[in-house]
Design an enzyme around this catalytic site. Structure first.
Site, PDB file in Angstrom:
ATOM      1  N   ASP A 145       0.862  -1.182   0.000  1.00 20.77           N
ATOM      2  CA  ASP A 145       0.000   0.000   0.000  1.00 20.77           C
ATOM      3  C   ASP A 145       0.902   1.237   0.000  1.00 20.77           C
ATOM      4  O   ASP A 145       1.142   1.856   1.040  1.00 20.77           O
ATOM      5  CB  ASP A 145      -0.894  -0.025   1.242  1.00 20.77           C
ATOM      6  CG  ASP A 145      -1.988   1.027   1.200  1.00 20.77           C
ATOM      7  OD1 ASP A 145      -2.195   1.619   0.126  1.00 20.77           O
ATOM      8  OD2 ASP A 145      -2.627   1.258   2.242  1.00 20.77           O
TER       9      ASP A 145
ATOM     10  N   GLU B 296      -6.473   4.961  -8.962  1.00 24.46           N
ATOM     11  CA  GLU B 296      -7.734   5.496  -8.455  1.00 24.46           C
ATOM     12  C   GLU B 296      -8.336   6.578  -9.343  1.00 24.46           C
ATOM     13  O   GLU B 296      -7.638   7.466  -9.833  1.00 24.46           O
ATOM     14  CB  GLU B 296      -7.519   6.060  -7.045  1.00 24.46           C
ATOM     15  CG  GLU B 296      -8.800   6.414  -6.328  1.00 24.46           C
ATOM     16  CD  GLU B 296      -8.694   6.214  -4.832  1.00 24.46           C
ATOM     17  OE1 GLU B 296      -9.560   6.739  -4.122  1.00 24.46           O
ATOM     18  OE2 GLU B 296      -7.762   5.528  -4.369  1.00 24.46           O
TER      19      GLU B 296
ATOM     20  N   LYS C 183      -9.598   1.880  -9.189  1.00 25.09           N
ATOM     21  CA  LYS C 183     -10.144   2.082  -7.843  1.00 25.09           C
ATOM     22  C   LYS C 183     -11.260   3.115  -7.880  1.00 25.09           C
ATOM     23  O   LYS C 183     -11.090   4.219  -8.395  1.00 25.09           O
ATOM     24  CB  LYS C 183      -9.045   2.558  -6.884  1.00 25.09           C
ATOM     25  CG  LYS C 183      -8.128   1.453  -6.420  1.00 25.09           C
ATOM     26  CD  LYS C 183      -7.066   1.970  -5.458  1.00 25.09           C
ATOM     27  CE  LYS C 183      -7.611   2.163  -4.074  1.00 25.09           C
ATOM     28  NZ  LYS C 183      -6.545   2.547  -3.121  1.00 25.09           N
TER      29      LYS C 183
ATOM     30  N   THR D   7     -13.046   0.842  -3.241  1.00 24.36           N
ATOM     31  CA  THR D   7     -12.319   1.306  -2.071  1.00 24.36           C
ATOM     32  C   THR D   7     -13.236   2.109  -1.137  1.00 24.36           C
ATOM     33  O   THR D   7     -14.411   2.283  -1.403  1.00 24.36           O
ATOM     34  CB  THR D   7     -11.102   2.141  -2.520  1.00 24.36           C
ATOM     35  OG1 THR D   7     -10.288   2.447  -1.391  1.00 24.36           O
ATOM     36  CG2 THR D   7     -11.525   3.425  -3.213  1.00 24.36           C
TER      37      THR D   7
ATOM     38  N   PHE E 234     -11.724  -1.016   4.826  1.00 27.30           N
ATOM     39  CA  PHE E 234     -10.725  -0.209   5.526  1.00 27.30           C
ATOM     40  C   PHE E 234     -10.724  -0.525   7.024  1.00 27.30           C
ATOM     41  O   PHE E 234     -11.429   0.102   7.813  1.00 27.30           O
ATOM     42  CB  PHE E 234     -11.003   1.277   5.293  1.00 27.30           C
ATOM     43  CG  PHE E 234     -10.396   1.825   4.025  1.00 27.30           C
ATOM     44  CD1 PHE E 234     -10.255   1.042   2.896  1.00 27.30           C
ATOM     45  CD2 PHE E 234      -9.960   3.137   3.967  1.00 27.30           C
ATOM     46  CE1 PHE E 234      -9.693   1.541   1.733  1.00 27.30           C
ATOM     47  CE2 PHE E 234      -9.394   3.655   2.810  1.00 27.30           C
ATOM     48  CZ  PHE E 234      -9.258   2.858   1.690  1.00 27.30           C
TER      49      PHE E 234
END
Length: 324
Positions: free
Chosen positions: A16, A95, A131, A155, A177
Site C-alpha cells: 500500500d 484510483e 479504484k 475502495t 478499511f
C-alpha cells in the site's frame, strides 16, 4: 520464517504505497495507490522524472488550462503505475478522482481513459485495477466497467451493505478499511486501544469474507488501512491484504507461528442469508451505520483534498517557462 513469509503462504500480500523503492524491497505481488500516496511520492526527488514526464505531456495537449491539468494528473497516475508494474508481477490499482464519486458517467469515462493511456504505454488492462469509491454510484459504474473487461477495486468500504452491493455487481475486488473503522470506534468509545481479537474493523472483514465464500461470490476481499500487525495477524488467510511499508517491515522482522484465521473451507456452517439490495435499501442500510456513513464521506473528502494538493503542485510546474 518471519510472519511476512508465513503470511505470503496463505494470503496475497499487496504493498500500500506509491514509493517504488519500498515496493522493490518487499516484493509484493500487487500494489495499491491512492491520491494521498501519489502526492507524497510526487514530492520525492527520485521520482522527478515521472512528474516531469507528466508535465511535458500536459504541455503538448490541446485545450485550456483545465484540460492540460487533467491530462497531467492522468499521466502522472499512469506513469507511477507503469513504473510499479516493472517491479511487481501482478496488478496495480489506480484510483479515479474522488470528486467523481457520485457521478456514474464521469467515473466510467475516466476509467476508460486511464485504461487507454495504460494501453498506449504497452500495459494491458489485465494488470490494472481501477479504484472507485464504494458509493452507490461507484458500484454502478464498476458494474458497467466489469462488463467491458475493466476490472475494479472498490475502495473506501466500511459496511456490510457496501460489500453486498459490490458482490452483486460482480466487481473484481473490494478494499474494506480496517484501520479507519478502528479509528472511529476508538473515538466513539473513548478508549485508546481495542484488542485485535475484538477489533471492529477485523470483525467487519471476517463477516464479509465468510458471506462471500458461503454464497460463492467471486469478488476478492482485500483488507486495507491497517493500524498494527495484530489486525493483519487476525486476518491471515484473507484473499489479499494491502499493507504499508512500515507494517511490512514489522512483519518481516517478527517471527513466531502464524495461524490461518480465514479459509474458504471454514466459511460454511450457518452462513448469513443471502440478500439483494436495491438503491433504497442500500442507502438506508448505509444511513443506519453511523460509522460507515461518516468514514465514507470523510474518506472521499480526504482523497479529494489530496488531489487538489497534487493539482497545485503540478500546476506550478506546467506554468513554468520552458527552457530553450
Amino acid at each position: 520464517m518471519s510472519l511476512l513469509d508465513q503470511l505470503r503462504a496463505m494470503t496475497v500480500v499487496v504493498a500500500d504505497t506509491g514509493d517504488i523503492e519500498s515496493i522493490a524491497r518487499y516484493k509484493p505481488r500487487d500494489t495499491t495507490t491512492n491520491p494521498s500516496l501519489l502526492y507524497k511520492a510526487a514530492k520525492m526527488p527520485q521520482y522527478e522524472r515521472i512528474v516531469q514526464g507528466a508535465v511535458e505531456f500536459a504541455r503538448s495537449v490541446d485545450g485550456d488550462r483545465k484540460a492540460r491539468l487533467e491530462a497531467c494528473m492522468d499521466k502522472l497516475a499512469v506513469g507511477f503505475g507503469k513504473e510499479i508494474l516493472q517491479i511487481v508481477p501482478g496488478r496495480v490499482s489506480t484510483e479515479v478522482d474522488a470528486r467523481l464519486s457520485f457521478d456514474v458517467e464521469a467515473t466510467v469515462a475516466k476509467a476508460r481513459r486511464l485504461i487507454e493511456m495504460y494501453a498506449e504505454e504497452g500495459v494491458g488492462r489485465e494488470r490494472i485495477l481501477i479504484k472507485v469509491a464504494s458509493t452507490w454510484e461507484g458500484v454502478r459504474a464498476a458494474e458497467r466497467l466489469e462488463k467491458e473487461g475493466i476490472h475494479c477495486n472498490l475502495t473506501l468500504l466500511f459496511s456490510y451493505a457496501q460489500a453486498v452491493a459490490c458482490a452483486e455487481a460482480g466487481v473484481t475486488l473490494i478494499s474494506p478499511f480496517v484501520g479507519r473503522i478502528l479509528d472511529w470506534h476508538l473515538k466513539d468509545r473513548g478508549v485508546k486501544a481495542i484488542p485485535a481479537t475484538e477489533d471492529p474493523g477485523v470483525e467487519s472483514v471476517q463477516r464479509i469474507y465468510r458471506y462471500y465464500k458461503a454464497h460463492g461470490y467471486k469478488t476478492e476481499v482485500m483488507g486495507a488501512s491497517f493500524r498494527n500487525i495484530g489486525e493483519i495477524v487476525e486476518l491471515a488467510g484473507c484473499d489479499l491484504l494491502t499493507i504499508s511499508p512500515d507494517l511490512l517491515k514489522e512483519l518481516q522482522d517478527a517471527d513466531g507461528k502464524l495461524d490461518r484465521k480465514l479459509s474458504p473451507d471454514a466459511a460454511d456452517g450457518q452462513p448469513e442469508p443471502k440478500i439483494s439490495l436495491d438503491e433504497k435499501t442500500f442507502r438506508w442500510m448505509l444511513n443506519e451505520d453511523a460509522m460507515a456513513t461518516e468514514k465514507l464521506a470523510d474518506g472521499i473528502r480526504r482523497f479529494a483534498a489530496d488531489i487538489v494538493s497534487l493539482e497545485k503542485l503540478v500546476s506550478k510546474l506546467i506554468d513554468q517557462p520552458v527552457a530553450v
